[in-house]
Design a protein around this motif. Sequence first.
Motif, PDB file in Angstrom:
ATOM      1  N   ARG A   1      19.228 -51.096 -25.972  1.00 26.94           N
ATOM      2  CA  ARG A   1      18.876 -52.427 -25.481  1.00 26.94           C
ATOM      3  C   ARG A   1      19.863 -53.458 -26.026  1.00 26.94           C
ATOM      4  NH1 ARG A   1      15.880 -49.908 -22.734  1.00 26.94           N
ATOM      5  NH2 ARG A   1      13.670 -50.223 -22.291  1.00 26.94           N
ATOM      6  N   ILE A   2      19.876 -54.604 -25.349  1.00 26.59           N
ATOM      7  CA  ILE A   2      20.546 -55.790 -25.872  1.00 26.59           C
ATOM      8  C   ILE A   2      19.482 -56.852 -26.074  1.00 26.59           C
ATOM      9  CG2 ILE A   2      22.146 -57.673 -25.367  1.00 26.59           C
ATOM     10  CD1 ILE A   2      23.907 -55.682 -23.898  1.00 26.59           C
ATOM     11  N   TYR A   3      19.411 -57.377 -27.295  1.00 24.42           N
ATOM     12  CA  TYR A   3      18.472 -58.448 -27.608  1.00 24.42           C
ATOM     13  C   TYR A   3      19.249 -59.766 -27.716  1.00 24.42           C
ATOM     14  CZ  TYR A   3      14.633 -55.238 -28.902  1.00 24.42           C
ATOM     15  OH  TYR A   3      13.630 -54.299 -28.889  1.00 24.42           O
ATOM     16  N   VAL A   4      18.689 -60.821 -27.144  1.00 20.24           N
ATOM     17  CA  VAL A   4      19.250 -62.160 -27.285  1.00 20.24           C
ATOM     18  C   VAL A   4      18.160 -63.066 -27.843  1.00 20.24           C
ATOM     19  CG1 VAL A   4      20.926 -61.811 -25.428  1.00 20.24           C
ATOM     20  CG2 VAL A   4      18.699 -62.798 -24.898  1.00 20.24           C
TER      21      VAL A   4
ATOM     22  N   ALA B   1      13.094 -56.655 -39.502  1.00 23.72           N
ATOM     23  CA  ALA B   1      11.863 -55.954 -39.117  1.00 23.72           C
ATOM     24  C   ALA B   1      11.917 -55.524 -37.656  1.00 23.72           C
ATOM     25  CB  ALA B   1      10.658 -56.871 -39.357  1.00 23.72           C
ATOM     26  N   ILE B   2      12.515 -56.342 -36.803  1.00 19.22           N
ATOM     27  CA  ILE B   2      12.638 -56.004 -35.384  1.00 19.22           C
ATOM     28  C   ILE B   2      13.517 -54.774 -35.206  1.00 19.22           C
ATOM     29  CG2 ILE B   2      13.610 -56.799 -33.180  1.00 19.22           C
ATOM     30  CD1 ILE B   2      12.762 -59.658 -34.053  1.00 19.22           C
ATOM     31  N   VAL B   3      14.606 -54.719 -35.960  1.00 20.07           N
ATOM     32  CA  VAL B   3      15.502 -53.558 -35.892  1.00 20.07           C
ATOM     33  C   VAL B   3      14.783 -52.306 -36.357  1.00 20.07           C
ATOM     34  CG1 VAL B   3      17.573 -52.517 -36.888  1.00 20.07           C
ATOM     35  CG2 VAL B   3      17.613 -54.899 -36.120  1.00 20.07           C
ATOM     36  N   GLU B   4      14.037 -52.421 -37.447  1.00 17.81           N
ATOM     37  CA  GLU B   4      13.301 -51.259 -37.967  1.00 17.81           C
ATOM     38  C   GLU B   4      12.286 -50.760 -36.944  1.00 17.81           C
ATOM     39  OE1 GLU B   4      10.609 -49.945 -41.862  1.00 17.81           O
ATOM     40  OE2 GLU B   4      11.356 -51.993 -41.658  1.00 17.81           O
ATOM     41  N   ALA B   5      11.599 -51.693 -36.285  1.00 17.43           N
ATOM     42  CA  ALA B   5      10.603 -51.299 -35.286  1.00 17.43           C
ATOM     43  C   ALA B   5      11.256 -50.652 -34.067  1.00 17.43           C
ATOM     44  CB  ALA B   5       9.785 -52.514 -34.859  1.00 17.43           C
ATOM     45  N   PHE B   6      12.470 -51.053 -33.742  1.00 19.67           N
ATOM     46  CA  PHE B   6      13.165 -50.474 -32.587  1.00 19.67           C
ATOM     47  C   PHE B   6      13.574 -49.033 -32.843  1.00 19.67           C
ATOM     48  CE2 PHE B   6      17.000 -49.611 -30.112  1.00 19.67           C
ATOM     49  CZ  PHE B   6      16.589 -49.975 -28.836  1.00 19.67           C
TER      50      PHE B   6
ATOM     51  N   VAL C   1      18.095 -56.227 -20.980  1.00 20.81           N
ATOM     52  CA  VAL C   1      18.238 -57.338 -21.921  1.00 20.81           C
ATOM     53  C   VAL C   1      16.858 -57.927 -22.196  1.00 20.81           C
ATOM     54  CG1 VAL C   1      19.211 -59.636 -22.300  1.00 20.81           C
ATOM     55  CG2 VAL C   1      20.588 -57.873 -21.180  1.00 20.81           C
ATOM     56  N   GLU C   2      16.505 -58.053 -23.456  1.00 13.70           N
ATOM     57  CA  GLU C   2      15.229 -58.652 -23.849  1.00 13.70           C
ATOM     58  C   GLU C   2      15.530 -59.843 -24.757  1.00 13.70           C
ATOM     59  OE1 GLU C   2      12.493 -55.863 -25.485  1.00 13.70           O
ATOM     60  OE2 GLU C   2      13.043 -54.270 -24.074  1.00 13.70           O
ATOM     61  N   TYR C   3      14.601 -60.800 -24.777  1.00 12.36           N
ATOM     62  CA  TYR C   3      14.845 -61.952 -25.645  1.00 12.36           C
ATOM     63  C   TYR C   3      13.817 -62.048 -26.756  1.00 12.36           C
ATOM     64  CZ  TYR C   3      11.364 -64.702 -22.937  1.00 12.36           C
ATOM     65  OH  TYR C   3      10.232 -65.170 -22.331  1.00 12.36           O
ATOM     66  N   LEU C   4      14.292 -62.572 -27.881  1.00 14.41           N
ATOM     67  CA  LEU C   4      13.473 -62.772 -29.074  1.00 14.41           C
ATOM     68  C   LEU C   4      13.174 -64.250 -29.200  1.00 14.41           C
ATOM     69  CD1 LEU C   4      15.858 -60.763 -31.404  1.00 14.41           C
ATOM     70  CD2 LEU C   4      13.886 -59.841 -30.183  1.00 14.41           C
ATOM     71  N   GLU C   5      12.250 -64.602 -30.030  1.00 14.68           N
ATOM     72  CA  GLU C   5      12.000 -66.004 -30.351  1.00 14.68           C
ATOM     73  C   GLU C   5      12.602 -66.269 -31.722  1.00 14.68           C
ATOM     74  OE1 GLU C   5      10.993 -68.273 -28.423  1.00 14.68           O
ATOM     75  OE2 GLU C   5      10.343 -67.012 -26.753  1.00 14.68           O
ATOM     76  N   GLY C   6      13.938 -66.353 -31.761  1.00 12.38           N
ATOM     77  CA  GLY C   6      14.619 -66.549 -33.028  1.00 12.38           C
ATOM     78  C   GLY C   6      14.945 -65.222 -33.686  1.00 12.38           C
ATOM     79  N   VAL C   7      15.711 -65.289 -34.789  1.00 12.00           N
ATOM     80  CA  VAL C   7      16.154 -64.058 -35.467  1.00 12.00           C
ATOM     81  C   VAL C   7      15.669 -63.984 -36.912  1.00 12.00           C
ATOM     82  CG1 VAL C   7      18.188 -63.771 -34.018  1.00 12.00           C
ATOM     83  CG2 VAL C   7      18.344 -65.169 -36.093  1.00 12.00           C
ATOM     84  N   ASP C   8      14.730 -64.810 -37.285  1.00 11.77           N
ATOM     85  CA  ASP C   8      14.255 -64.792 -38.668  1.00 11.77           C
ATOM     86  C   ASP C   8      13.715 -63.422 -39.066  1.00 11.77           C
ATOM     87  OD1 ASP C   8      14.949 -67.408 -38.797  1.00 11.77           O
ATOM     88  OD2 ASP C   8      12.913 -68.221 -38.815  1.00 11.77           O
ATOM     89  N   ASP C   9      13.098 -62.709 -38.129  1.00 14.84           N
ATOM     90  CA  ASP C   9      12.507 -61.400 -38.425  1.00 14.84           C
ATOM     91  C   ASP C   9      13.373 -60.256 -37.921  1.00 14.84           C
ATOM     92  OD1 ASP C   9      10.234 -62.639 -39.548  1.00 14.84           O
ATOM     93  OD2 ASP C   9       9.342 -62.884 -37.562  1.00 14.84           O
TER      94      ASP C   9
END
Length: 280
Positions: A116-119, A154-159, A143-151
């Motif tokens: 995936r590509i996250y933006v 954790a997002i990478v680990e969950a992926f 392509v999926e979008y996040l609400e900011g990159v603070d987490d």
Amino acid sequence: MHSRHYSPDLTPPWKKPKPVPEVPADPGLVVEEVATGYCGAVIRCEKTAEGATVTLEDRFGKHRVFPMAPRGFLLEGRTVTLVRPPARTAASGPARTASGSIAVPGARARVARAGRIYVEGRHDAELVERVWGDDLRIEGVVVEYLEGVDDLPAIVEAFSPGPDARLGVLVDHLVPGSKESRIAASVTDADVLVVGHPYIDVWQAVKPSSVGIAAWPEVPRGQDWKTGVCRALGWPENTGAAWQRILSRVRSYRDLEPALLGRVEELIDFVTAPEAEDGR
């Protein structure tokens, strides 16, 4: 004795309306109808028995049809005459996608990859889709979008990225010493690529000339950047409508700054590399 020739038009020159430019009503062009003040993006033009018409879509998704009358519309506050776009002729070379890639006629979308590509946000995702959408569908990249990159860690680990499921991340305002750069540096997985552009917001990745402005305005620190941009440019303080106005001006990669172009191409290459499929 010389004879004089007079024009049958007796209107004094100072009473004659000044000529206005003719502008092709290309899809996505945002204009305002003079008589009603209705503002919207061009959806289509049609030829009727009464003359040509143009259909506009406002920010709520509603459509209205207007005659393409002379001096009937405002574009960036200036009076213009909308005309039907010229018929497209076959290009001498191969057709290309909005990203500049050679188009593949009749190509079907590939089954989505695990990668995936996250933006960061919705506007980023819409801009990437606008320019690279055809390429992404052929490559099967979602392509999926996040609400900011603070987490982000954790997002990478969950992926759970891996050689057959790579993850690419596009980060706004990725400059040395920023919060975003520190977060990006904390992600060290070999199957994750985090890249970014230097702009405060992805709006700035659209060339000012494409939007019809001289430059993106400076917004004082502590003020919401998008709202500040709208104020400085004299636009209504509706950031959603402002973004649609900006996005409508993006036709191809030529409307974007190189600092964004290179990073998105880098992410697509990373996610679609052969080893990402074969697990080598």
